[in-house]
Design a protein around this motif. Structure first.
Motif, PDB file in Angstrom:
ATOM      1  N   VAL A  17       0.841  -1.202   0.000  1.00 51.43           N
ATOM      2  CA  VAL A  17       0.000   0.000   0.000  1.00 51.43           C
ATOM      3  C   VAL A  17       0.875   1.251   0.000  1.00 51.43           C
ATOM      4  CG1 VAL A  17      -1.621   1.360   1.383  1.00 51.43           C
ATOM      5  CG2 VAL A  17      -2.021  -1.084   1.041  1.00 51.43           C
ATOM      6  N   VAL A  18       1.880   1.272   0.866  1.00 56.28           N
ATOM      7  CA  VAL A  18       2.789   2.423   0.930  1.00 56.28           C
ATOM      8  C   VAL A  18       3.501   2.595  -0.399  1.00 56.28           C
ATOM      9  CG1 VAL A  18       4.868   3.345   2.024  1.00 56.28           C
ATOM     10  CG2 VAL A  18       3.089   2.310   3.428  1.00 56.28           C
ATOM     11  N   GLU A  19       3.960   1.507  -0.961  1.00 56.39           N
ATOM     12  CA  GLU A  19       4.644   1.558  -2.254  1.00 56.39           C
ATOM     13  C   GLU A  19       3.730   2.160  -3.328  1.00 56.39           C
ATOM     14  OE1 GLU A  19       7.632  -1.371  -4.653  1.00 56.39           O
ATOM     15  OE2 GLU A  19       5.835  -2.290  -3.800  1.00 56.39           O
ATOM     16  N   ALA A  20       2.471   1.764  -3.338  1.00 54.13           N
ATOM     17  CA  ALA A  20       1.514   2.305  -4.315  1.00 54.13           C
ATOM     18  C   ALA A  20       1.278   3.795  -4.094  1.00 54.13           C
ATOM     19  CB  ALA A  20       0.199   1.537  -4.231  1.00 54.13           C
ATOM     20  N   TYR A  21       1.145   4.208  -2.836  1.00 54.23           N
ATOM     21  CA  TYR A  21       0.929   5.624  -2.528  1.00 54.23           C
ATOM     22  C   TYR A  21       2.113   6.479  -2.952  1.00 54.23           C
ATOM     23  CZ  TYR A  21      -3.222   4.876   0.437  1.00 54.23           C
ATOM     24  OH  TYR A  21      -4.467   4.577   0.914  1.00 54.23           O
ATOM     25  N   LEU A  22       3.306   5.916  -2.888  1.00 49.05           N
ATOM     26  CA  LEU A  22       4.520   6.693  -3.163  1.00 49.05           C
ATOM     27  C   LEU A  22       5.049   6.511  -4.583  1.00 49.05           C
ATOM     28  CD1 LEU A  22       6.424   6.198   0.209  1.00 49.05           C
ATOM     29  CD2 LEU A  22       4.854   8.030  -0.449  1.00 49.05           C
ATOM     30  N   ALA A  23       4.318   5.832  -5.427  1.00 48.98           N
ATOM     31  CA  ALA A  23       4.782   5.551  -6.787  1.00 48.98           C
ATOM     32  C   ALA A  23       5.120   6.824  -7.560  1.00 48.98           C
ATOM     33  CB  ALA A  23       3.737   4.734  -7.542  1.00 48.98           C
ATOM     34  N   ASP A  24       4.378   7.892  -7.340  1.00 47.53           N
ATOM     35  CA  ASP A  24       4.601   9.134  -8.088  1.00 47.53           C
ATOM     36  C   ASP A  24       5.813   9.928  -7.605  1.00 47.53           C
ATOM     37  OD1 ASP A  24       2.455   8.588  -9.697  1.00 47.53           O
ATOM     38  OD2 ASP A  24       1.058   9.823  -8.555  1.00 47.53           O
ATOM     39  N   ILE A  25       6.356   9.578  -6.465  1.00 49.12           N
ATOM     40  CA  ILE A  25       7.521  10.308  -5.948  1.00 49.12           C
ATOM     41  C   ILE A  25       8.745  10.060  -6.825  1.00 49.12           C
ATOM     42  CG2 ILE A  25       9.159  10.400  -4.020  1.00 49.12           C
ATOM     43  CD1 ILE A  25       6.834  10.364  -2.142  1.00 49.12           C
ATOM     44  N   GLY A  26       8.810   8.886  -7.440  1.00 53.08           N
ATOM     45  CA  GLY A  26       9.908   8.599  -8.359  1.00 53.08           C
ATOM     46  C   GLY A  26      11.162   8.070  -7.694  1.00 53.08           C
ATOM     47  N   PRO A 113       1.363  10.865   0.718  1.00 54.95           N
ATOM     48  CA  PRO A 113       2.458  11.107  -0.245  1.00 54.95           C
ATOM     49  C   PRO A 113       3.041  12.518  -0.131  1.00 54.95           C
ATOM     50  CG  PRO A 113       0.575  10.118  -1.350  1.00 54.95           C
ATOM     51  CD  PRO A 113       0.130  10.476   0.037  1.00 54.95           C
ATOM     52  N   LYS A 114       2.213  13.497   0.172  1.00 53.23           N
ATOM     53  CA  LYS A 114       2.700  14.873   0.319  1.00 53.23           C
ATOM     54  C   LYS A 114       3.631  14.998   1.514  1.00 53.23           C
ATOM     55  CE  LYS A 114      -1.432  16.779  -1.793  1.00 53.23           C
ATOM     56  NZ  LYS A 114      -2.720  17.391  -1.553  1.00 53.23           N
ATOM     57  N   GLU A 115       3.255  14.382   2.644  1.00 54.64           N
ATOM     58  CA  GLU A 115       4.108  14.414   3.837  1.00 54.64           C
ATOM     59  C   GLU A 115       5.472  13.789   3.549  1.00 54.64           C
ATOM     60  OE1 GLU A 115       2.249  13.481   7.796  1.00 54.64           O
ATOM     61  OE2 GLU A 115       0.599  12.915   6.469  1.00 54.64           O
ATOM     62  N   ILE A 116       5.453  12.657   2.875  1.00 52.69           N
ATOM     63  CA  ILE A 116       6.702  11.952   2.575  1.00 52.69           C
ATOM     64  C   ILE A 116       7.552  12.781   1.604  1.00 52.69           C
ATOM     65  CG2 ILE A 116       7.701   9.876   1.552  1.00 52.69           C
ATOM     66  CD1 ILE A 116       6.349   9.568   4.402  1.00 52.69           C
ATOM     67  N   ALA A 117       6.941  13.370   0.586  1.00 55.42           N
ATOM     68  CA  ALA A 117       7.670  14.208  -0.363  1.00 55.42           C
ATOM     69  C   ALA A 117       8.308  15.407   0.341  1.00 55.42           C
ATOM     70  CB  ALA A 117       6.742  14.672  -1.480  1.00 55.42           C
ATOM     71  N   GLU A 118       7.595  16.005   1.299  1.00 54.81           N
ATOM     72  CA  GLU A 118       8.149  17.145   2.044  1.00 54.81           C
ATOM     73  C   GLU A 118       9.359  16.728   2.877  1.00 54.81           C
ATOM     74  OE1 GLU A 118       4.928  18.785   4.317  1.00 54.81           O
ATOM     75  OE2 GLU A 118       3.845  19.427   2.512  1.00 54.81           O
ATOM     76  N   ILE A 119       9.280  15.583   3.502  1.00 50.43           N
ATOM     77  CA  ILE A 119      10.405  15.096   4.319  1.00 50.43           C
ATOM     78  C   ILE A 119      11.600  14.808   3.419  1.00 50.43           C
ATOM     79  CG2 ILE A 119      11.205  13.191   5.765  1.00 50.43           C
ATOM     80  CD1 ILE A 119       8.260  13.102   6.875  1.00 50.43           C
ATOM     81  N   LEU A 120      11.373  14.166   2.285  1.00 50.20           N
ATOM     82  CA  LEU A 120      12.463  13.900   1.342  1.00 50.20           C
ATOM     83  C   LEU A 120      13.101  15.214   0.868  1.00 50.20           C
ATOM     84  CD1 LEU A 120      10.978  11.024  -0.797  1.00 50.20           C
ATOM     85  CD2 LEU A 120      13.030  10.893   0.629  1.00 50.20           C
ATOM     86  N   ALA A 121      12.287  16.223   0.585  1.00 51.97           N
ATOM     87  CA  ALA A 121      12.801  17.513   0.114  1.00 51.97           C
ATOM     88  C   ALA A 121      13.674  18.180   1.180  1.00 51.97           C
ATOM     89  CB  ALA A 121      11.650  18.429  -0.283  1.00 51.97           C
ATOM     90  N   ARG A 122      13.289  18.050   2.443  1.00 56.20           N
ATOM     91  CA  ARG A 122      14.084  18.652   3.524  1.00 56.20           C
ATOM     92  C   ARG A 122      15.456  18.015   3.637  1.00 56.20           C
ATOM     93  NH1 ARG A 122       9.127  18.749   6.634  1.00 56.20           N
ATOM     94  NH2 ARG A 122       9.719  16.856   7.742  1.00 56.20           N
TER      95      ARG A 122
END
Length: 124
Positions: A17-26, A113-122
């Motif tokens: 499920v997590v993998e599917a949610y984060l698929a667009d992060i690349g 996915p937005k929370e995870i993308a923000e953490i990765l960006a930081r």
């Protein structure tokens, strides 16, 4: 750090499920189901982000987080705790050990996915 997200959860369905949610992060994603395997992978690959379940058999997520944050080689790796626990004490405990965030299961498909993308960006 490698450009990889490591998901550590003893429930394979959660990982998928997590993998599917984060698929667009690349970012490549690796799924592991136990802390011992995770320690080996983390030492070798230094993932960009670790998503860590708190409740696992053997070495639980809190203990793994404590070990990673105590090790100079891994202390700066961002860790996000994921848990179905609604206990505020669990959230406080993992954040006190150095986790960057605590996200409760089940995940919100829009905000997760937005929370995870923000953490990765930081940490880029």
């Amino acid at each position: 750090m490698s450009d990889m997200i490591l998901i550590i959860d003893d429930d394979p369905l959660v990982g998928l499920v997590v993998e599917a949610y984060l698929a667009d992060i690349g970012c490549p994603i690796q799924l592991l189901s136990d802390s011992l395997s995770a320690m080996e992978v983390i030492k070798r690959k230094k993932p960009s982000l670790i998503l860590l379940d708190l409740c696992m058999p053997g070495i639980d997520g809190l203990t793994l987080c404590r070990r990673l944050k105590a090790d100079p080689e891994t202390r700066d790796l961002p860790i996000v705790a994921i848990s179905g626990s609604a206990k505020d004490a669990d959230r406080r405990a993992i954040l006190a050990q150095g986790a960057e965030a605590f996200i409760k299961k089940p995940f919100d498909s829009d905000s997760f996915p937005k929370e995870i993308a923000e953490i990765l960006a930081r940490h880029a």
